[in-house]
Write an enzyme that holds these catalytic residues in place. Structure first.
Site, PDB file in Angstrom:
ATOM      1  N   GLU A 319       0.823  -1.232   0.000  1.00  0.00           N
ATOM      2  CA  GLU A 319       0.000   0.000   0.000  1.00  0.00           C
ATOM      3  C   GLU A 319       0.847   1.269   0.000  1.00  0.00           C
ATOM      4  O   GLU A 319       0.460   2.282   0.583  1.00  0.00           O
ATOM      5  CB  GLU A 319      -0.968  -0.009   1.199  1.00  0.00           C
ATOM      6  CG  GLU A 319      -1.917  -1.194   1.159  1.00  0.00           C
ATOM      7  CD  GLU A 319      -2.796  -1.316   2.412  1.00  0.00           C
ATOM      8  OE1 GLU A 319      -2.921  -0.350   3.169  1.00  0.00           O
ATOM      9  OE2 GLU A 319      -3.367  -2.408   2.612  1.00  0.00           O
ATOM     10  N   GLU A 411      -5.419  -8.350   0.246  1.00  0.00           N
ATOM     11  CA  GLU A 411      -6.164  -8.126   1.487  1.00  0.00           C
ATOM     12  C   GLU A 411      -7.592  -7.804   1.093  1.00  0.00           C
ATOM     13  O   GLU A 411      -7.825  -7.069   0.129  1.00  0.00           O
ATOM     14  CB  GLU A 411      -5.628  -6.913   2.283  1.00  0.00           C
ATOM     15  CG  GLU A 411      -4.346  -7.132   3.018  1.00  0.00           C
ATOM     16  CD  GLU A 411      -3.908  -5.882   3.799  1.00  0.00           C
ATOM     17  OE1 GLU A 411      -4.784  -5.092   4.227  1.00  0.00           O
ATOM     18  OE2 GLU A 411      -2.702  -5.705   3.955  1.00  0.00           O
TER      19      GLU A 411
END
Ligand code: CA
Length: 463
Positions: A319, A411
């Site tokens: 991320e 995720e």
């Protein structure tokens, strides 16, 4: 096989012309019909999306299938977010600014059932007008090009290459299931009598700047290795506590609320002053050496998997593009340098040849470390509705990486609805659920069973 599937599901039998639903013909909740701005279709447009709950609700009869949705709107005050609900499944999108006229925007793919359907446009940020929504049967492109079999690490072990070959061979027909941590993994076993194909964990607590405050875990790596030995594929991420310069105290945010920036939050940008750009640009600096020290500490953990001859889906520096972690706080250039440095340290210096390198992808290609450093791309997705098919994300990634890299969900908040995604032509190599939303109220037992027992989901082989 794929061609036959495509023919079966091509909506040739569906009505081919667009279904246009004029907003002003819908049921108005807190909204009103207006005619002041010229150029509308039908007999007006709907305005007054100002309070929470304001919406326009439309019903239509349709044939079952996936449709492309287009909304004609006006956003005179600037860009505004909107909500779209189709038969209860909610998504959100953005209306670009339209100073004094109407514009159309794609709202992505939606699924209609045979018979009566409901479509609603919700307030979102509000302060926009809606003229109509149009639905056209979607052409689902199920063709998928398989990426090359070779791994970024040319010395990858036979076992590692075997796992990668297996992922490529099931890509497009099956999605491997996965779950972070034992508690939710055990819950899935108990509830669905299935074991996820992937077990995921995180090296966070082995970060040296955490170990300075709290002893490293005794057996987190060893536990993951046990899962690996029991034929789960192991995925490891690393919430890397900044090597140094932790703020380590309570702060106040811009609204005066307490903001916890103690040492254990040290992977967040706000909780450290560590400057990656300065460190990575000066290999003689103390901070550069601390980067190497930390990578080495995690290499010691990865070495244990290597000693057990277990491949790892290795997903570091995730991320980054979001900027909320320090490794993404200084933009793409230092990030890509850090990724390549880590690749060199682990695969060349430490000779860890059991790693499948997983990059968590965002929107901007400047963050991509390069084909030579990445084996697989993943998205971290937390949609407000768990049944979101992520079809626009998939379509966009497929345009960029089809035939080059595998695509996965690394995720997900909850358990992604893989059978529904397949109806949209969305075919991730695997998914991994983040802990916390796998059990009710996050995901119902019924949904868990339905997804985990779907023919398109591949779990760990049963014993
Ligand atoms: Ca209209």
């Amino acid at each position: 096989m794929l061609i036959a599937l495509a023919m079966l599901t091509t909506p040739g039998a569906l009505q081919s012309k667009a279904i246009r639903l004029e907003a002003e013909d819908g049921q108005l909740v807190g909204t009103t019909v207006a005619k002041a701005r010229l150029g509308f279709s039908g007999s007006g447009y709907v305005t007054g999306f100002t309070k929470d709950g304001d919406k326009v609700l439309l019903t239509l009869n349709a044939e079952a299938g996936i449709y492309e949705a287009t909304i004609r709107y006006s956003a005179p005050l600037g860009q505004k977010g909107y909500g779209l609900g189709v038969n209860g499944t909610k998504t959100s999108g953005m209306f670009a600014a339209t100073p004094d006229n109407f514009a159309t925007t794609s709202a992505g793919k939606v699924e209609l059932v045979g018979g009566v359907n409901t479509v609603e446009i919700d307030k979102g940020w509000g302060y926009f007008d809606v003229d109509y929504i149009e639905l056209v049967p979607a052409k689902i492109d199920r063709s998928l090009k398989k990426p090359p079999l070779s791994l970024a690490d040319p010395r990858a072990t036979e076992n590692t290459r075997g796992v990668f070959r297996s992922l490529i061979s099931t890509y497009g027909t099956k999605t491997l299931s996965g779950q972070y941590n034992d508690e939710d993994t055990n819950y899935i076993e108990k509830t669905a009598q299935q074991t996820p194909a992937i077990f995921a964990a995180d090296f966070m607590d082995y970060s040296p700047s955490r170990v300075a405050f709290h002893p490293a875990p005794k057996d987190l790596t060893e536990n993951a290795i046990q899962h690996g030995k029991q034929e789960q594929l192991v995925s490891m991420s690393w919430h890397w506590n900044a090597p140094t310069d932790l703020i380590d105290k309570m702060l106040k945010d811009s609204t005066g609320k307490d903001l916890d920036a103690k040492w254990y939050k040290g992977f967040y940008t706000y909780a450290t002053k560590f400057d990656l750009a300065a460190a990575i640009d000066d290999p003689t600096s103390a901070n550069y050496k601390l980067l190497l020290r930390d990578i080495d500490a995690i290499a010691d953990q990865l070495q244990k998997f290597s000693d057990a001859n277990l491949p790892v889906l290795w997903r570091p520096l995730h991320e980054a593009e979001g900027g909320w972690f320090w490794w993404g706080a200084k933009g793409p250039q230092p990030f890509v340098k850090l990724w390549r440095l880590m690749f060199h340290e682990l695969s060349v210096v430490r000779r860890l040849h059991n790693l499948i390198w997983v990059f968590t992808v965002g929107n901007d290609p400047k963050w991509y470390p390069g084909d030579a450093y990445v084996d697989l791309l993943g998205v971290d997705a937390y949609p407000s509705d768990h049944s979101d098919a992520l079809s626009s994300t998939w379509d966009s990634l497929k345009r960029q990486y089809d035939g080059k890299k595998l695509l996965a969900i690394t995720e997900f908040g909850g358990i992604p609805d893989i059978p529904r995604m397949r109806r949209f032509g969305v075919e991730w190599a695997y998914f991994v659920s983040w802990p916390g939303q796998t059990q009710p109220p996050g995901t119902s037992k019924q949904d868990l069973n339905r997804i985990y027992r779907d023919a398109g989901v591949k779990n760990r082989p049963s014993k």
